[in-house]
Design a protein around this motif. Sequence first.
Motif, mmCIF file in Angstrom:
data_model
loop_
_atom_site.group_PDB
_atom_site.id
_atom_site.type_symbol
_atom_site.label_atom_id
_atom_site.label_comp_id
_atom_site.label_asym_id
_atom_site.label_seq_id
_atom_site.Cartn_x
_atom_site.Cartn_y
_atom_site.Cartn_z
ATOM 1 N N ASP A 54 59.205 55.443 29.226
ATOM 2 C CA ASP A 54 60.768 55.659 28.708
ATOM 3 C C ASP A 54 61.844 56.690 29.496
ATOM 4 O O ASP A 54 62.642 57.102 29.249
ATOM 5 C CB ASP A 54 60.405 56.556 27.422
ATOM 6 N N TYR A 60 62.840 48.261 36.094
ATOM 7 C CA TYR A 60 63.880 47.255 35.521
ATOM 8 C C TYR A 60 63.835 45.687 35.835
ATOM 9 O O TYR A 60 64.696 44.942 35.810
ATOM 10 C CB TYR A 60 65.318 47.810 35.704
ATOM 11 N N THR A 89 64.778 43.052 33.121
ATOM 12 C CA THR A 89 64.365 43.519 31.863
ATOM 13 C C THR A 89 65.658 43.520 31.016
ATOM 14 O O THR A 89 66.559 43.293 31.539
ATOM 15 C CB THR A 89 63.912 44.864 31.744
ATOM 16 N N ASP A 90 65.421 43.753 29.723
ATOM 17 C CA ASP A 90 66.626 43.565 28.905
ATOM 18 C C ASP A 90 67.581 44.454 29.352
ATOM 19 O O ASP A 90 68.888 44.629 29.088
ATOM 20 C CB ASP A 90 66.150 43.626 27.471
ATOM 21 N N ASP A 91 66.766 45.726 29.503
ATOM 22 C CA ASP A 91 67.806 47.094 29.771
ATOM 23 C C ASP A 91 68.819 46.682 31.071
ATOM 24 O O ASP A 91 69.917 47.367 31.166
ATOM 25 C CB ASP A 91 66.957 48.261 30.376
ATOM 26 N N ALA A 94 71.644 44.643 30.048
ATOM 27 C CA ALA A 94 72.345 45.356 29.336
ATOM 28 C C ALA A 94 73.490 46.407 29.952
ATOM 29 O O ALA A 94 74.657 46.401 29.864
ATOM 30 C CB ALA A 94 71.823 46.310 28.144
ATOM 31 N N MET A 95 72.827 46.740 31.224
ATOM 32 C CA MET A 95 73.539 47.699 32.032
ATOM 33 C C MET A 95 74.755 47.052 32.680
ATOM 34 O O MET A 95 75.668 47.254 32.999
ATOM 35 C CB MET A 95 72.567 48.311 33.094
#
Length: 280
Positions: A54, A60, A89-91, A94-95
Amino acid sequence: MAKKAKRFRIGVEGATTDGRKIERSWLTQMAANYDPATYTATINMEHIKGYTADSPFRRYGIVDKLEAVEIADGALAGKMALYATITPTDDLVAMTAKMQKLFTSMEVNPEFADTGEAYLVGLAVTDDPASLGTEILQFSAGASRNPLASRKLSPDNLFSAAEETLLEFEDIADPKPSLFSVIKELFAGKQTTDDARFGDVHKAVGLVAEEHQNLSGKVDKQETAITGFSDQVKTLEEQLTATQDELATLRQELSTQDNRTDRRKFATGGNQESQELTNC
């Protein structure tokens, strides 16, 4: 659907953040040697490698493949470049969609393990190319201790100057679940009423019937293809038989011509009483 990044450039031969130069041979070696089964280069933020899932500095994505290609045109024409294919990754997706972390910097081990050749051991995403560009190049080159040393996997590793990266993503369709897994999941839940249980059974029967229909259609197509192939074979066999018959007939005719009994009479010459001398 999962996301897959199209190939993009992560480095060019030239400057690093500690005064060294990225050699052309390093890029070609990294492309040739990279194998996730040997060592998987992960994607981190600002070359900082956190330990918890987290953390903002978690991983990533991973690097799947590397390719070295010489740049053909533009200001960098003639220079060797390294291109990567990654699974983000999805993160990270999104970034980048929010115009964040648009630059990448490689972590290169010039002599990886016992190979004596270069290997990509990490890839960082960063916002500001200056943070790993000209300013820190000048500072690191003159510093008694590299300010980025604590972020390296090995003291001998180097970070490349950040490259502007065009990350383009495409959808990868999820694999279709098997009929067995769908039905198993359908009956996994605990139903409290007979109507609910009957509804699940009805759905399962419908799925089996649909799959059977699809399979039956595929079998019919295969049978049609096999039948067509059999017809072609039968036609060829008939043509072969006809050719064999024609050849046998021709052979018989030639044999008959060779066995003719009528011959030209022998010539006796001018003297009828003389001995026969020739038959030509």
